[in-house]
Design an enzyme around this catalytic site. Structure first.
Site, short mmCIF file in Angstrom:
data_model
loop_
_atom_site.label_atom_id
_atom_site.label_comp_id
_atom_site.label_asym_id
_atom_site.label_seq_id
_atom_site.Cartn_x
_atom_site.Cartn_y
_atom_site.Cartn_z
N ALA A 212 20.74 -28.47 55.83
CA ALA A 212 19.94 -27.62 54.93
C ALA A 212 18.48 -27.62 55.38
CB ALA A 212 20.05 -28.10 53.49
N ASN A 213 17.65 -26.86 54.66
CA ASN A 213 16.21 -26.80 54.86
C ASN A 213 15.50 -27.22 53.59
OD1 ASN A 213 15.92 -25.84 57.58
ND2 ASN A 213 16.71 -23.86 56.89
N ARG A 214 14.23 -27.61 53.75
CA ARG A 214 13.45 -28.10 52.61
C ARG A 214 12.78 -26.94 51.88
NH1 ARG A 214 12.52 -33.69 53.35
NH2 ARG A 214 12.91 -34.43 55.47
#
Length: 406
Positions: A212-214
């Protein structure tokens, strides 16, 4: 007509070195048509004089809760009720803590408890004070209580050798947030349709883990709301976020990049598409149907496959929207990467922002944007994400208007 014509703003000036910025803030608000009533705390008078504040506001400066003349008609209630907005700038750590606990032992505190108007705070303090657990807790509680915030920004402090997050937002950034709160709603995008992507994507490795990404989704959701408020019919395609679904639009929930692309294509045709989502560039080529266990023989080999490039796909799509906008979240070579992205992906504009951890953009409340188009680069001041969204909506309306009249 000026953007804040006939608006009445009460400005609480707190005690901090950033109080000097309140003088320019008064000037900026008045040149847009607002009437500004200053309230100075006792500490504020140590940094700027009531004479200077009153001269710029062309109004009396209030400071004493127990002023005999004013309190004959319960003056703190009158001040609280006769204004359209209350600004606290600078908002010190002490003032934030006082409002959280409901203290009203001075005029500013009494007004903040008695007002029914929106409250906008512009924090300013040493970075160590801003990052302290107590201040962070108070910040979150005030947001939950409905207080709006602009800043603080990052930079050099008054203390020699000190730098970090804690600088009060610049007056123009505060004015932009004030306009977002008080300016009469315009609907220049009425009859237009928009697609917005927001949040991260989750690319599963096994039933438990994912890539995932932040991304919190705050900026994407704010842009969707700004486009809706400007009159557009909006489809929001959202990855997994903890934010509530905005009212007044179609919301499609997705997990993966492939699902996000499918939802975007299903929403075509549209007049404008804004790709804000932090889409994972890679996914596991073969997702495990069972949790991958430690075996003591080292980490498992994960073969990766490239995810679809949603911006490029829509930028070159047979049903390409009239206006395609992407985001470039970069840690290095910001403008170079944004210009490259603009050319390669068939976009009309790239909103470039620095997402280095020190900047606090990912998951934070503010954003500093550089709008990159074929015509050049437009630098925006650091703005609350809601104010940045409204500014983008206005830019989109103007750009579509030019296209329509061409």
């Amino acid at each position: 007509m000026s953007t804040l014509s006939d608006k009445r703003i009460l400005l609480v000036i707190g005690g901090g070195i950033a109080a000097y910025k309140s003088l320019d803030l008064i000037r900026r608000l008045r040149e847009r048509g607002a009437a500004v009533t200053p309230v100075m705390t006792a500490a504020a008078a140590e940094f700027v004089t009531p004479l200077a504040v009153g001269a710029l506001a062309a109004r009396r400066v209030y400071s004493d809760l127990f002023d005999r003349e004013d309190e004959q008609d319960v003056g703190h209630i009158r001040l609280a009720r006769e204004h359209d907005l209350v600004i606290v700038a600078p908002a010190t750590a002490d003032r934030m803590a006082r409002l959280v606990t409901g203290l009203a032992d001075d005029l500013a505190g009494a007004i903040l408890l008695a007002t029914r108007a929106p409250v906008l705070m512009a924090p300013a303090m040493n970075p160590a004070m801003w990052s302290h657990t107590a201040t962070r807790r108070n910040h979150l509680q005030l947001i939950e209580d409905g207080v709006r915030f602009v800043g603080p920004g990052k930079g050099e402090m008054a203390e020699k050798g000190e730098a970090g997050t804690g600088r009060m937002a610049e007056p123009l950034g505060i004015v932009a947030e004030v306009e977002a709160i008080l300016a009469p709603p315009a609907r220049p995008l009425a009859g237009r349709s928009a697609i917005v992507t927001s949040g991260p994507t989750h690319e599963p490795i096994d039933p438990v883990r994912y890539i995932a990404n932040r991304s919190s989704g705050r900026q994407g959701h704010a842009i969707a709301e700004a486009l809706r408020d400007a009159g557009a019919s909006v489809t929001l395609v959202s990855g997994p976020v903890s934010l509530p679904d905005p009212d007044g639009m179609v919301v499609r929930h997705v997990e993966t990049a492939g699902q996000m692309l499918g939802a975007v294509e299903a929403a075509l045709p549209a007049d404008v598409a804004v790709f804000v989502a932090a889409v994972a560039d890679w996914r596991v080529a073969t997702e495990s149907s069972r949790k991958i266990k430690k075996t003591g023989e080292g980490a498992p080999a994960l073969a990766l496959a490239e995810n679809p490039d949603i911006l490029a796909t829509i930028g070159h799509h047979a049903e390409r929207p009239g206006l395609v906008i992407g985001f470039a979240a970069e840690t290095d070579d910001l403008l170079e990467n944004a210009r490259s992205k603009l050319a390669r992906k068939g976009a009309d504009a790239i909103l470039a922002n620095d997402v280095s951890p020190a900047g606090g953009v990912m998951g934070g409340a503010d954003n500093t944007i550089r709008l990159v188009t074929a015509e050049g680069v437009e630098d925006w001041p650091t703005l609350a994400k809601s104010a940045a969204a409204k500014r983008l909506a206005a830019w989109i309306a103007a750009r579509l208007g030019r296209k329509g009249s061409a």
